[in-house]
Design a protein around this motif. Structure first.
Motif, mmCIF file in Angstrom:
data_model
loop_
_atom_site.group_PDB
_atom_site.id
_atom_site.type_symbol
_atom_site.label_atom_id
_atom_site.label_comp_id
_atom_site.label_asym_id
_atom_site.label_seq_id
_atom_site.Cartn_x
_atom_site.Cartn_y
_atom_site.Cartn_z
ATOM 1 N N ALA A 238 0.843 -1.193 0.000
ATOM 2 C CA ALA A 238 0.000 0.000 0.000
ATOM 3 C C ALA A 238 0.883 1.250 0.000
ATOM 4 O O ALA A 238 1.931 1.287 0.651
ATOM 5 C CB ALA A 238 -0.906 0.002 1.227
ATOM 6 N N LEU A 239 0.460 2.250 -0.749
ATOM 7 C CA LEU A 239 1.157 3.529 -0.759
ATOM 8 C C LEU A 239 0.944 4.225 0.587
ATOM 9 O O LEU A 239 -0.173 4.268 1.092
ATOM 10 C CB LEU A 239 0.616 4.408 -1.886
ATOM 11 C CG LEU A 239 1.137 5.853 -1.947
ATOM 12 C CD1 LEU A 239 2.625 5.869 -2.302
ATOM 13 C CD2 LEU A 239 0.332 6.661 -2.958
ATOM 14 N N LYS A 240 2.024 4.763 1.154
ATOM 15 C CA LYS A 240 1.907 5.474 2.427
ATOM 16 C C LYS A 240 2.017 6.984 2.220
ATOM 17 O O LYS A 240 1.164 7.740 2.678
ATOM 18 C CB LYS A 240 2.975 5.006 3.401
ATOM 19 C CG LYS A 240 2.818 5.605 4.803
ATOM 20 C CD LYS A 240 3.758 4.933 5.786
ATOM 21 C CE LYS A 240 3.538 5.443 7.198
ATOM 22 N NZ LYS A 240 4.396 4.739 8.173
ATOM 23 N N PHE A 241 3.072 7.416 1.531
ATOM 24 C CA PHE A 241 3.216 8.851 1.253
ATOM 25 C C PHE A 241 4.164 9.066 0.084
ATOM 26 O O PHE A 241 4.886 8.155 -0.345
ATOM 27 C CB PHE A 241 3.712 9.611 2.491
ATOM 28 C CG PHE A 241 5.088 9.225 2.979
ATOM 29 C CD1 PHE A 241 6.238 9.777 2.420
ATOM 30 C CD2 PHE A 241 5.240 8.326 4.036
ATOM 31 C CE1 PHE A 241 7.498 9.434 2.879
ATOM 32 C CE2 PHE A 241 6.502 7.974 4.499
ATOM 33 C CZ PHE A 241 7.632 8.534 3.917
ATOM 34 N N LEU A 242 4.135 10.282 -0.433
ATOM 35 C CA LEU A 242 5.067 10.728 -1.462
ATOM 36 C C LEU A 242 5.872 11.875 -0.876
ATOM 37 O O LEU A 242 5.422 12.560 0.030
ATOM 38 C CB LEU A 242 4.320 11.243 -2.699
ATOM 39 C CG LEU A 242 3.252 10.364 -3.339
ATOM 40 C CD1 LEU A 242 2.567 11.145 -4.456
ATOM 41 C CD2 LEU A 242 3.859 9.090 -3.878
ATOM 42 N N GLN A 243 7.059 12.084 -1.428
ATOM 43 C CA GLN A 243 7.759 13.332 -1.174
ATOM 44 C C GLN A 243 7.971 13.997 -2.520
ATOM 45 O O GLN A 243 8.584 13.420 -3.423
ATOM 46 C CB GLN A 243 9.102 13.137 -0.468
ATOM 47 C CG GLN A 243 9.727 14.492 -0.096
ATOM 48 C CD GLN A 243 11.057 14.379 0.618
ATOM 49 O OE1 GLN A 243 11.852 13.494 0.323
ATOM 50 N NE2 GLN A 243 11.314 15.287 1.557
ATOM 51 N N LEU A 244 7.450 15.211 -2.667
ATOM 52 C CA LEU A 244 7.535 15.928 -3.940
ATOM 53 C C LEU A 244 8.627 16.993 -3.887
ATOM 54 O O LEU A 244 8.739 17.724 -2.906
ATOM 55 C CB LEU A 244 6.202 16.599 -4.275
ATOM 56 C CG LEU A 244 4.978 15.695 -4.440
ATOM 57 C CD1 LEU A 244 3.808 16.507 -4.973
ATOM 58 C CD2 LEU A 244 5.253 14.533 -5.361
ATOM 59 N N GLY A 245 9.414 17.069 -4.959
ATOM 60 C CA GLY A 245 10.388 18.140 -5.074
ATOM 61 C C GLY A 245 11.725 17.863 -4.426
ATOM 62 O O GLY A 245 12.516 18.783 -4.227
ATOM 63 N N GLY A 246 12.025 16.613 -4.071
ATOM 64 C CA GLY A 246 13.311 16.297 -3.468
ATOM 65 C C GLY A 246 13.279 16.393 -1.955
ATOM 66 O O GLY A 246 12.223 16.550 -1.344
ATOM 67 N N ALA A 247 14.473 16.325 -1.343
ATOM 68 C CA ALA A 247 14.567 16.311 0.116
ATOM 69 C C ALA A 247 13.965 17.559 0.750
ATOM 70 O O ALA A 247 13.510 17.522 1.899
ATOM 71 C CB ALA A 247 16.026 16.151 0.536
ATOM 72 N N SER A 248 13.970 18.674 0.018
ATOM 73 C CA SER A 248 13.416 19.930 0.549
ATOM 74 C C SER A 248 11.918 20.051 0.317
ATOM 75 O O SER A 248 11.322 21.079 0.629
ATOM 76 C CB SER A 248 14.119 21.130 -0.100
ATOM 77 O OG SER A 248 13.917 21.111 -1.504
ATOM 78 N N GLY A 249 11.305 19.000 -0.213
ATOM 79 C CA GLY A 249 9.879 19.039 -0.509
ATOM 80 C C GLY A 249 9.030 18.439 0.597
ATOM 81 O O GLY A 249 9.524 17.776 1.503
ATOM 82 N N PRO A 250 7.720 18.647 0.530
ATOM 83 C CA PRO A 250 6.808 18.161 1.562
ATOM 84 C C PRO A 250 6.477 16.680 1.410
ATOM 85 O O PRO A 250 6.589 16.105 0.331
ATOM 86 C CB PRO A 250 5.560 19.013 1.332
ATOM 87 C CG PRO A 250 5.569 19.251 -0.147
ATOM 88 C CD PRO A 250 7.022 19.423 -0.512
#
Length: 421
Positions: A278-290
């Motif tokens: 199951a998908l838990k979360f994404l991080q958008l925009g690299g390490a500095s992203g949300p």
């Protein structure tokens, strides 16, 4: 169903990058020829029609930026291509360097025509060392065929490009730190008393753009601003190169039209989450992203909808994390990166990263307190608003978004809560 497009990336793996003739057969340098016919005003008009925004993360309208730059007086001006792709989970710029270097050269030269600059620098991250010589070879071939160098295409316009290698510092992705690095100084951000377009490299008027932006410029002049604007949405026109990675079946660099949903990117393009988890979360925009929870994957990948939800597209990275990932463990890896990469110039970033790292480690080791949760959020907000540059301002983004969307995961690692539960 393939939801990708081939606009900026249409030449990827289609030609031998050591053969300029193969690039020309694919329509290469037609944009450059058109640029000489259009002139600076015509080029800027095409960019305005396309509604191209900076693809390095700031998303400032390129046509407006270039128009402002052309009004700056000066006999010697400089173009900088920022290829210092140091954001973790981001690798789409590498594809441009590796699979379409001539388009990058073409875009830089068009910028030179627009800005009336005769010198260009491309700043390539040190970790891409194996691409440095290849890009230099592409520059040499372009010069030998009169698309670069002296009297380009017999127009009387001169433009040359120098390849500059970074030393591996992430902060040099910030334009003024990059400029300091080229000048031989420590790569630390400058106090911005004047715009880079007015006082940049060697205090000369400098136009700096991300590599994807410059490749997009060459594409737009080739096909026309109106044609490019047909992709995407009304308020987010065009396409975006993304870096898809993490717990995903088909990681890679892809080009997508704005308006596609995050769900379509993950499941139609990326083939879904690995091992059927199951998908838990994404991080958008690299390490500095949300961090973006799975509940938000129906959001459209476009500036307006993401910004309305407090999310930035940033570098174009999309990292996928499944149910096997602990949020605090993920945050530790992010925090370790920023602790290592902080240049130390300003106290909020230097000391904030140090203290947040210590507290995150307490959460990882199940030794945190309620007070730690309050303190870590306070420090993160101080960094966000008081840091000198974008590194310190965005370093706590993942942490603050994780506290917002996954508060229970922090409480699970607090000693007093664990004892009473």
């Amino acid at each position: 169903m393939d939801r990708t497009v081939k606009v900026i990336s249409k030449n990827f793996k289609k030609y031998n990058v050591e053969s300029i003739d193969e690039y020309i057969k694919l329509g290469g340098f037609s944009a450059l020829k058109k640029a000489f016919d259009l002139g600076p005003k015509g080029i800027i008009n095409e960019l305005k029609i396309s509604d191209l925004k900076g693809r390095g993360g700031a998303a400032f309208p390129t046509g407006k930026k270039w128009e402002q730059a052309t009004k700056v007086p000066g006999d010697r001006k400089i173009i900088i291509c920022n290829a210092d792709e140091g954001e973790p989970a981001t690798f789409k710029d590498r594809y441009l360097l590796e699979y379409d270097p001539f388009k990058v050269i073409e875009g830089m030269t068009i910028a030179g025509i627009t800005f009336n600059a005769n010198e260009g620098f491309i700043y390539i991250r040190e970790e891409y060392k194996y691409l440095h010589d290849k890009f230099k070879k592409a520059i040499q071939l372009t010069k030998e065929n009169n698309y670069l160098g002296q009297n380009i295409l017999n127009t009387g316009f001169n433009f040359d490009i120098t390849v500059f290698s970074g030393a591996g510092a992430y902060v040099c992705g910030e334009s003024t730190a990059l400029i300091e690095s080229i000048e031989g100084k420590s790569g630390r951000p400058r106090l911005k008393l004047a715009r880079t377009s007015e006082k940049g490299l060697y205090d000369l008027p400098t136009l700096a753009n991300n590599i994807e932006t410059l490749a997009a410029v060459a594409t737009i002049l080739e096909i026309g601003g109106e044609e490019y604007a047909k992709y995407g949405t009304k308020n987010s026109k065009g396409t975006k190169l993304i870096s898809l990675c993490g717990n995903i079946n088909k990681p890679g660099a892809y080009e997508v039209p704005f308006g596609i949903t995050l769900k379509e990117i993950i499941y139609d393009i990326g083939g879904g989450v690995k091992n059927g988890n199951a998908l838990k979360f994404l991080q958008l925009g690299g390490a500095s992203g949300p961090i973006v929870p799975a509940s938000m994957i129906d959001l459209k990948y476009c500036y307006n909808e993401l910004n309305a939800n407090g999310i930035n597209i940033g570098s174009g990275a999309i990292l996928v994390a499944d149910e096997t990932n602990k949020v605090v463990d993920f945050l530790k890896s992010v925090q370790d990166f920023f602790l290592h990469e902080s240049c130390g110039k300003c106290t909020p970033c230097r000391e904030g990263n140090r203290q947040i790292t210590k507290i995150i480690n307490r959460f990882v080791n199940d030794e945190a307190s309620i007070e730690d949760l309050k303190t870590i959020e306070k420090f993160a907000n101080v960094m966000k608003y008081a840091s000198f540059c974008g590194l310190g301002k965005t370093a706590p983004t993942a942490l603050l978004s994780a506290i917002k969307h996954f508060p229970i995961e922090f409480y699970q690692h607090i000693k007093t809560v664990r004892k009473t539960s």
